[in-house]
Structures are given as structure tokens and as C-alpha cells.
Enzyme design. Structure first.
Site, PDB file in Angstrom:
ATOM      1  N   ASP A   1     -19.266 -11.987 -21.608  1.00 58.27           N
ATOM      2  CA  ASP A   1     -19.759 -12.139 -20.238  1.00 58.27           C
ATOM      3  C   ASP A   1     -21.233 -12.526 -20.197  1.00 58.27           C
ATOM      4  OD1 ASP A   1     -17.284 -11.063 -20.006  1.00 58.27           O
ATOM      5  OD2 ASP A   1     -17.968  -9.072 -19.437  1.00 58.27           O
ATOM      6  N   SER A   2     -22.045 -11.826 -20.976  1.00 56.88           N
ATOM      7  CA  SER A   2     -23.477 -12.130 -20.915  1.00 56.88           C
ATOM      8  C   SER A   2     -23.773 -13.456 -21.610  1.00 56.88           C
ATOM      9  CB  SER A   2     -24.305 -10.991 -21.519  1.00 56.88           C
ATOM     10  OG  SER A   2     -23.986 -10.797 -22.872  1.00 56.88           O
ATOM     11  N   THR A   3     -22.989 -13.807 -22.612  1.00 60.66           N
ATOM     12  CA  THR A   3     -23.192 -15.080 -23.301  1.00 60.66           C
ATOM     13  C   THR A   3     -22.887 -16.248 -22.356  1.00 60.66           C
ATOM     14  OG1 THR A   3     -22.316 -13.929 -25.220  1.00 60.66           O
ATOM     15  CG2 THR A   3     -22.694 -16.250 -25.470  1.00 60.66           C
TER      16      THR A   3
ATOM     17  N   CYS B   1       5.229  -6.271   1.542  1.00 58.40           N
ATOM     18  CA  CYS B   1       5.572  -4.853   1.578  1.00 58.40           C
ATOM     19  C   CYS B   1       4.895  -4.147   2.763  1.00 58.40           C
ATOM     20  CB  CYS B   1       5.173  -4.240   0.240  1.00 58.40           C
ATOM     21  SG  CYS B   1       6.283  -2.962  -0.254  1.00 58.40           S
ATOM     22  N   TYR B   2       3.882  -3.307   2.525  1.00 61.02           N
ATOM     23  CA  TYR B   2       3.197  -2.654   3.645  1.00 61.02           C
ATOM     24  C   TYR B   2       2.695  -3.706   4.633  1.00 61.02           C
ATOM     25  CZ  TYR B   2       0.038   0.431   6.229  1.00 61.02           C
ATOM     26  OH  TYR B   2      -0.584   1.142   7.210  1.00 61.02           O
TER      27      TYR B   2
ATOM     28  N   GLY C   1       0.838  -1.200   0.000  1.00 61.25           N
ATOM     29  CA  GLY C   1       0.000   0.000   0.000  1.00 61.25           C
ATOM     30  C   GLY C   1       0.863   1.236   0.000  1.00 61.25           C
TER      31      GLY C   1
ATOM     32  N   HIS D   1       7.723  -7.733  -4.262  1.00 56.74           N
ATOM     33  CA  HIS D   1       6.452  -8.144  -4.871  1.00 56.74           C
ATOM     34  C   HIS D   1       6.613  -9.440  -5.674  1.00 56.74           C
ATOM     35  CE1 HIS D   1       4.120  -4.616  -3.789  1.00 56.74           C
ATOM     36  NE2 HIS D   1       5.256  -3.956  -3.896  1.00 56.74           N
TER      37      HIS D   1
ATOM     38  N   SER E   1     -25.920  -9.398 -24.524  1.00 57.58           N
ATOM     39  CA  SER E   1     -25.499  -8.282 -25.378  1.00 57.58           C
ATOM     40  C   SER E   1     -24.719  -8.752 -26.606  1.00 57.58           C
ATOM     41  CB  SER E   1     -24.599  -7.351 -24.566  1.00 57.58           C
ATOM     42  OG  SER E   1     -23.388  -8.022 -24.272  1.00 57.58           O
ATOM     43  N   GLY E   2     -24.345 -10.026 -26.612  1.00 59.28           N
ATOM     44  CA  GLY E   2     -23.491 -10.511 -27.699  1.00 59.28           C
ATOM     45  C   GLY E   2     -22.045 -10.653 -27.248  1.00 59.28           C
ATOM     46  N   GLY E   3     -21.713 -10.036 -26.110  1.00 58.66           N
ATOM     47  CA  GLY E   3     -20.350 -10.126 -25.588  1.00 58.66           C
ATOM     48  C   GLY E   3     -20.134 -11.422 -24.806  1.00 58.66           C
TER      49      GLY E   3
ATOM     50  N   LYS F   1     -11.829 -11.782 -16.407  1.00 59.29           N
ATOM     51  CA  LYS F   1     -12.214 -12.043 -17.801  1.00 59.29           C
ATOM     52  C   LYS F   1     -11.673 -13.368 -18.345  1.00 59.29           C
ATOM     53  CE  LYS F   1     -14.055  -9.874 -21.454  1.00 59.29           C
ATOM     54  NZ  LYS F   1     -15.259  -9.035 -21.389  1.00 59.29           N
TER      55      LYS F   1
ATOM     56  N   GLU G   1       4.281 -11.043  -7.086  1.00 61.08           N
ATOM     57  CA  GLU G   1       3.217 -11.157  -8.085  1.00 61.08           C
ATOM     58  C   GLU G   1       3.565 -10.536  -9.441  1.00 61.08           C
ATOM     59  OE1 GLU G   1       3.214  -9.387  -5.355  1.00 61.08           O
ATOM     60  OE2 GLU G   1       2.388  -7.389  -5.651  1.00 61.08           O
TER      61      GLU G   1
END
Ligand code: XMP
Length: 513
Positions: A227-229, A82-83, A55, A169, A223-225, A370, A171
């Protein structure tokens, strides 16, 4: 949160989301929570391990974010990064020195204890440092596990290795052995199991949805994208025809997009989907509108109206399902410490719908990133052509036609965009690119093709990105550019010029308006 995962307490580091992703890449569930979470709330989530993120604050500042003392008493392993390391050092009785300048960039650390978190890590290894403060003395009974070559304490643990801290870090890609270090924490120290897989996720969600919905009905906005599919096919897997998918074609989609999506869902997976062509009304409301924000507003409002209107025929519906993802949830509040309030995903343009229609929300993907959604989609049997699709803005081609949106201009843009994307597929470049699209410009330059004068100009955009927040332009090979340009100019009526956008974000945005 499913039991057995890792809870990440967020102290505001730019890398917090990345930590969550790296853990999930190891098939362990991870969830980011505000750093103010109490020990009791943590216990309810039954994590196997806790990570305190980095942070921007200094632990020595009076209003620096702290930690509920109960958390430090939990019988759950904690890794401070770290923090997080500095906070634990302080709370367990060590000292942290605030250095004026700090240390940023690559450093070399030497491992003093090759077990615990450094098992299978080279005795001297590169790490990414980004900190102002540093540990001056460790708490009593704690051990120093590694130091940098200029004697900064780089890793510590308590006597039984249930509390660990690292100053760097793991990651980020600049820490080449970071994955091994994280894996040691996950599997050796926290004893996690690598069972967070798309298959398990689907099974678990199917049960949750069935239990919640019972015999009632769910409306799914598509919507065709991606996520919604994926949401629609997951709902279909769980409750079959009790899930009613509704797709509003606002006439601003890409060539064949609505039809392809419906075919894949209906014919491919048996999803109960209804397509409504509302393009006339959207187009008439957009007549002579040039301002992009006005376009967005009109489309958003009309979307709600159309959705409400077509949904009326499904009168006994109790739920609305939508494809909210984890980054949307995080943006809505974890970092601001406001908790994970439900957000309506703006690009589905259904903001306000659940309130108005008195529907409960179902968001089965709200824990996923995603790429994880894509893996779930693959497991559900969605075709690659849908899963790998680039993100597409809710207002669609309306924000890629600069100036007024007309049927004629839509046809020009659709044709050019289609040639562009097909070309990228042919060259095997589509998947390397985060987002590629054509834009129809409002300027008119004269060109002569045959005996006809032509005026229209198309810009091509191709960017790489991981989340759309920042992006870099993608250098398409000259040969490909040459082919695309001549194909577009030769086959799209009216277009005489093609230009390429070579701007990164920032300072540019991905879309042109
Ligand atoms: P910008 O242009 O802001 O885009 O760099 C970042 C990402 O967001 C998408 N985008 C939108 N998505 N409604 C949406 O649903 C919008 O109005 C909108 N504007 C931009 C853009 O395509 C990119 O993926």
C-alpha cells in the site's frame, strides 16, 4: 466519489463489502455509505444507481433502520437486496411478513419475467437465501419477477423497472448466475459504463493530487508493504520530486526487504526516497521486552519519534501521504453509522503524526480494495515481487520472535523465513497463499547436529484468506514440507526442529502474538 458509480446504502449485512467488490469487478465504481444518507447527499454524489443492502433487522420492528423518503423519489434506479427489498416493499405500500424461522441456504427460483434483471439467466436457477422476513404482497402496480419453488417471492419490480428488489444474494458465490443478475442492474437498468479501471484511477488521482498540492511538498511514509509503495509511486507520478518518500528501517524487516523496496522505487521508478537505518535504537529499546503488546507500543512510539526526527530536515513540507485502504475506512465508521472519518492506518505506525507535525493527510488509495491497489501498482510499473508481497505487520519480526528480541534471534528468524519463502516461490505456491511466515519459538528442545548441541525451534505458518479477518491454514504438500524442514535445519545455525501451524482463524489468530 466519481460520478456515474453505484452507491450502496449499508443496512448492516455481512455481505455489503462483497457487493461493492462485485460491482468494481465489473469496472464500475461503488461506494458504501451509511443507510441514513439523505436524498440530497446522494444527488451530490451523482450515482447512476443505488443498492439497498441486506441487514440483520426486521422491517416490522419499531426501531428498524429506515430510509430518507427523498431517496425513494430520486430519478435514479434502486435495487433492494433482501432487507432492502423488504424496506422498499413496505415503503411503497406492500406487505412484509415476519416469519419465525426464516430461510437460509441454497434455494431454486423460477423466473417469471426473463427480461429486466433476469436477462440471460436460466429459467430456473440456484440462489443463496438468508432472510427471516418475506414479502407477502407487492406494492400496487409492481410485478413479481421470480419465485422460489416453495412460492416465496424472490424478485419484484415496479411498473417502469426503476425500483427492483431481490430476496436472495447475487453477490455470493453460491448464486452461480449472480454476476449476470448484477450486470443486468448495472448496465441495462442503471446504464453504467465500465470505465473504472486502474489507468483511469491513476489519471484521476494524479490530477487531484496536483491540484491540491500545487508547488508544495509531500512526505510519504513507506513501510515496504504494497500500500505505501503504491502510494509513493502514485505521488511520484503526480508531483515528481515534490514527493519525498521516507522509509524507516526499524531492523525488524525481512531479509533484504528495505533494500529491495528502495531499489525498486528509486532505481525502477525514480522515486525520491530516503532510507534511514534506525535499527540500533529500536533494538536497544526492545531489550528484555517479552510482552507482545509492550513490543508493539515501544515500536509504535519509536516509529513516531524516528519519523519526526528524520523529517525535520524537510522543513517546508505541508502534507503527509499514506496508504489507507477502503477496508480501513469502512472499519472506521461506515458500519457504525459514524461516517467515513479519516483513520490513521495503524500498521504504518504513524498514528498521531499529522496532528503533531501539523500536516494535512493525502490518502489516494482510500477508495480501493487490496486487489485494486495491486492492479494500480502494476499499471504504475512496480515489480511483481513488490506487488504480490504478503501482508506484513508493522511491528515486523518483533511479534514473530516469541520472547526477547535480540540481533542473534533476528538473524535466525530472517534466515529461516527467507528459506521458507524462497521455497514457496520455487514451488509456485507463494501467490496461492495470503500470508506465510516463520515464527521463532521461545521453547528450547535439544538436538544434536554434528558435535554441537542446538536448541532453537521454528514454526511455519501459511494461511489463505481474503481480508485477514478469517483465515484457513494452507495444506502444503508433504514433499514441500520435507524439503523446507531439512533446508532450514541444515542451513540455519541453531535450529533443530521445524513445526507446522495447522490452526484456522478463528479460533487462532494469524500471527502468534
Ligand atoms: P491476526 O494475527 O490478528 O492478524 O489474525 C490479522 C492480520 O493483521 C496483521 N497484524 C498486524 N498488522 N500491526 C500490523 O500492522 C500489528 O500489530 C499486527 N498484528 C497482526 C497480521 O499480519 C494479519 O495480516
Amino acid at each position: 466519489m466519481p460520478a456515474g458509480g453505484i452507491l450502496i446504502l449499508d443496512y448492516g449485512s455481512q455481505y455489503t463489502q462483497l457487493i461493492a467488490r462485485r460491482i468494481r469487478e465489473q469496472h464500475v465504481f461503488s461506494e458504501i455509505v451509511p443507510c441514513g444518507i439523505t436524498g440530497r447527499q446522494i444527488l451530490e454524489k451523482q450515482p447512476k444507481g443505488i443498492i439497498l443492502s441486506g441487514g440483520p433487522s426486521s422491517v416490522n420492528e419499531p426501531d428498524a433502520p429506515g430510509i430518507d423518503p427523498d431517496v425513494l423519489d430520486l430519478p435514479i434506479p434502486i435495487l433492494g437486496i433482501c432487507y432492502g427489498l423488504q424496506l422498499m416493499t413496505l415503503r411503497y405500500g406492500g406487505k412484509v411478513h415476519t416469519v419465525g424461522s426464516g430461510e437460509y441456504g441454497v434455494a431454486e427460483i423460477e423466473i417469471r419475467n426473463p427480461d429486466v434483471i433476469f436477462r440471460n439467466v436460466s429459467s430456473s436457477t440456484r440462489v443463496w437465501m438468508s432472510h427471516r422476513d418475506r414479502v407477502e404482497s407487492v406494492p400496487e402496480g409492481w410485478n413479481i419477477l421470480a419465485e422460489t419453488t416453495n412460492r416465496v417471492i424472490a424478485a419484484v419490480s415496479n411498473a417502469d423497472d426503476t425500483r427492483l428488489g431481490i430476496q436472495f444474494h447475487p453477490e455470493v458465490v453460491h448464486t452461480p448466475e449472480g454476476e449476470t443478475i448484477l450486470r443486468n442492474f448495472l448496465f441495462r437498468i442503471a446504464q453504467c459504463s465500465a470505465d473504472w479501471t486502474p489507468g483511469n484511477f491513476i489519471q484521476e488521482q494524479v490530477e487531484i493530487i496536483r491540484r491540491r498540492v500545487g508547488h508544495r511538498k509531500v512526505l510519504v511514509g513507506v513501510s515496504g508493504g504494497v500500500d505505501s509503495t503504491v502510494t509513493a509511486s502514485l505521488l511520484n507520478r503526480a508531483i515528481g520530486d515534490q514527493a519525498i518518500a521516507v522509509m524507516i528501517d526499524h531492523g525488524l524487516l525481512r531479509k533484504n526487504e528495505a533494500a529491495d523496496c528502495v531499489t525498486a522505487l528509486r532505481d525502477g521508478l525514480g522515486v525520491n526516497i530516503h532510507l534511514y537505518d534506525q535499527s540500533d535504537i529500536f533494538l536497544s529499546r526492545l531489550t528484555n521486552i517479552e510482552d507482545p503488546e509492550k513490543k508493539r507500543k515501544i515500536i509504535g512510539e519509536q516509529f513516531i519519534r524516528s519519523f519526526e526526527q528524520v523529517s525535520r530536515q524537510f522543513c517546508d513540507v505541508d502534507f503527509l501521504a499514506q496508504g489507507t485502504l477502503y477496508p480501513d475506512v469502512i472499519e472506521s465508521g461506515v458500519n457504525a453509522g459514524r461516517g467515513t472519518a479519516a483513520v490513521i492506518k495503524s500498521h504504518h505506525n504513524v498514528g498521531g503524526l499529522p496532528d503533531k507535525m501539523d500536516l494535512d493527510l493525502i490518502e489516494p488509495l482510500r477508495d480501493l480494495f487490496k486487489d485494486e491497489v495491486r492492479n494500480v501498482g502494476r499499471e504504475l510499473g512496480l515489480p511483481e515481487s513488490l506487488i504480490g508481497r504478503h501482508p506484513f505487520p508493522g511491528p515486523g519480526l518483533a511479534v514473530r520472535i516469541l520472547g526477547p528480541v535480540t540481533l542473534e534471534r533476528l538473524e535466525i528468524l530472517r534466515a529461516a523465513d527467507d528459506i521458507y519463502l524462497r521455497g514457496l516461490h520455487e514451488e509456485g505456491l507463494y501467490r496461492e497463499i495470503w500470508q506465510a511466515f516463520a515464527v521463532l519459538l521461545p521453547i528450547r528442545t535439544v538436538g544434536v547436529m554434528g558435535d554441537q548441541r542446538t536448541y532453537d525451534n521454528v514454526a511455519l505458518r501459511a494461511v489463505t484468506s481474503t481480508d485477514g479477518m478469517t483465515a484457513d491454514w494452507y495444506p502444503l504438500p508433504n514433499r514441500v514440507l520435507r524439503t523446507l524442514s531439512s533446508r532450514i535445519v541444515n542451513s540455519v545455525d541453531g535450529v533443530n526442529r521445524v513445526v507446522m501451524d495447522i490452526t484456522s482463524k478463528p479460533p487462532g489468530t494469524i500471527e502468534w502474538e
